[in-house]
Design an enzyme around this catalytic site. Structure first.
Site, short mmCIF file in Angstrom:
data_model
loop_
_atom_site.label_atom_id
_atom_site.label_comp_id
_atom_site.label_asym_id
_atom_site.label_seq_id
_atom_site.Cartn_x
_atom_site.Cartn_y
_atom_site.Cartn_z
N THR A 14 -20.06 24.89 -38.72
CA THR A 14 -20.21 25.10 -40.17
C THR A 14 -20.56 23.83 -40.90
OG1 THR A 14 -18.67 26.98 -40.16
CG2 THR A 14 -18.97 25.84 -42.25
N SER A 57 -19.89 27.54 -33.15
CA SER A 57 -18.89 27.31 -32.10
C SER A 57 -18.46 28.59 -31.39
CB SER A 57 -17.67 26.60 -32.67
OG SER A 57 -16.90 27.45 -33.48
N THR A 88 -15.27 25.26 -36.36
CA THR A 88 -13.82 25.39 -36.36
C THR A 88 -13.30 26.54 -35.49
OG1 THR A 88 -13.88 26.76 -38.36
CG2 THR A 88 -13.62 24.37 -38.65
N ASP A 89 -14.11 27.57 -35.27
CA ASP A 89 -13.58 28.78 -34.62
C ASP A 89 -13.06 28.52 -33.21
OD1 ASP A 89 -14.00 30.28 -36.86
OD2 ASP A 89 -15.80 31.27 -36.14
#
Length: 335
Positions: A14, A57, A88-89
Site C-alpha cells: 500500500t 502483499s 501490511t496484510d
C-alpha cells in the site's frame, strides 16, 4: 562523522500504491518513496535503494520470502541496517519467516509499510518509514516491524486492524522500542539473545503447511483429505488453552494417524493473548499423547512460518519437535 549506511529494499504494498481503474496497485518505486521524505531525514543517512518486487502483499508467498531473505543476507555485511517496505496484510508472516531464515543477523532488518499510500495527504507512510530508518541505524541485530511509533519483534507482530493506523500489536511480548519525545526508547529486555555465531542463511522452506481454525462440529475426515493432498504440516487454532473435541467427532484419534504418516501437527490457541497449555484439560493431555506439538504463546503467523521453515530443514518429525521446543528468534516463551 560518517552517516549510517542503510539499504532500502522495496517490495510494493500500500505504501507504494497508486489509483488505477482496478483499484489501488503498487506503482511507486523505492526512489519515489524516499523522495517523499523530508530533506533533513535524507541528509542523516546514506541510503541505497533497491527494487526487488512490486507486489500487493497478498501475493507474497514462500517463493518471495526466499527472494527477500537472499537479498537481505547478501547485503548484510555492506550496510549498517536494512529497511524493507512491504504491504501490511502479510507483513507479519514475512517478518516471522525472515527471523527464522536469518537467525543471528547482527544488523537491524526492519519491515514497514502504511495503511494509506504515501502520496495520500493523510498517509502514515512517511512517519512509518522515518521510524524504520531510525531503527535501522540503531545497531540492534534482528528482524523487526516498525509501525505507528512502535518497534515490534518480528516473530511477535500481528496485524489486528484493517484500516486503523495502529495496525499491529506485539502479542505476548513487550515492544522492542517506542518513539517519544526522547527519541527511540529501546527496551533491552525485549531483545532475545542472539543464538549461534553469526548469521547463516537457511532459506529452505516447505509450503505444504495447512492452517485450520477449529470450529465446533468440524469433521475429522478433513485430516484424511490433508494427508491425501500431501501436506507435511498442520497448524490448528484450537479452543481456549488447546481444546479439540473428541466426543462424536473424534479429532484426537485422527492426530494419531497424521503422526504415523509423518505429519507434524502444531496446536496453538484461537485466543490472541496468553499461552495454550495442554496439561490443564483431559482433551489436551490426549492430544499430547498423540504427538501434538504445543504452540504455547506463539502467534499463528510465527507457528505457520516456523513449521514451514522447520520442514524445509529436516524430514525428521522428531527434529521438527525439537525446533519447536527451542526459542529460535524470540517467538515462544518456554518457561
Amino acid at each position: 562523522m560518517n552517516k549510517p549506511k542503510l539499504l532500502l529494499l522495496a517490495t510494493g504494498g500500500t505504501i507504494a500504491s497508486q489509483p488505477t481503474k482496478e483499484g489501488l496497485a503498487p506503482g511507486l518505486d523505492g526512489e519515489a518513496l524516499t523522495d517523499m521524505l523530508p530533506s533533513a531525514v535524507l541528509k542523516r543517512y546514506e541510503i541505497t535503494v533497491r527494487d526487488i518486487l512490486r507486489m500487493d502483499s497478498s501475493n507474497i508467498q514462500p517463493e518471495e520470502w526466499q527472494i527477500i531473505g537472499r537479498h537481505v543476507f547478501a547485503s548484510s555485511r555492506e550496510y549498517d541496517g536494512i529497511v524493507i517496505t512491504h504491504g501490511t496484510d502479510t507483513m507479519a508472516y514475512t517478518a516471522s519467516i525472515l527471523s527464522f531464515m536469518l537467525q543471528g543477523i547482527s544488523i537491524p532488518v526492519v519491515l514497514t509499510g502504511s495503511q494509506l499510500p504515501i502520496e495520500h495527504p493523510l498517509s502514515d507512510g512517511q512517519e512509518n518509514l522515518r521510524l524504520a530508518l531510525a531503527m535501522a541505524e540503531s545497531g540492534i541485530g534482528g528482524v523487526f516491524v516498525a509501525f505507528n511509533r512502535k518497534i515490534i519483534l518480528g516473530t511477535r507482530a500481528v496485524k489486528t486492524r484493517t484500516t486503523g493506523f495502529d495496525a499491529f500489536e506485539s502479542v505476548n511480548w513487550p515492544y522492542v522500542a517506542q518513539a517519544s519525545g526522547g527519541g527511540l526508547d529501546c527496551t533491552p529486555a525485549a531483545l532475545p539473545p542472539l543464538r549461534g555465531e553469526g548469521c547463516v542463511l537457511r532459506d529452505a522452506l516447505s509450503p505444504r503447511v495447512f492452517l485450520m481454525k477449529l470450529t465446533p462440529g468440524v469433521e475429522p475426515e478433513i485430516f484424511d483429505m490433508l494427508l491425501q493432498m500431501h501436506y507435511r504440516g498442520i497448524v490448528i487454532e484450537a479452543f481456549g488453552a488447546g481444546g479439540l473435541h473428541f466426543v462424536r467427532r473424534d479429532l484426537v484419534a485422527k492426530l494419531q494417524a497424521a503422526a504415523a504418516a509423518g505429519v507434524s501437527v502444531v496446536v496453538c490457541s484461537q485466543c490472541l493473548y496468553e499461552p495454550s497449555n495442554f496439561a490443564v484439560y483431559e482433551v489436551g493431555r490426549r492430544a499430547l499423547e498423540q504427538g501434538v506439538i504445543q504452540g504455547r504463546d506463539m502467534t499463528t503467523e510465527a507457528a505457520v512460518t516456523k513449521l514451514m521453515w522447520a520442514l524445509g530443514q529436516t524430514q525428521d518429525p522428531e527434529q521438527v519437535r525439537r525446533y519447536f521446543e527451542t526459542s529460535l528468534a524470540g517467538e515462544v516463551t518456554l518457561e
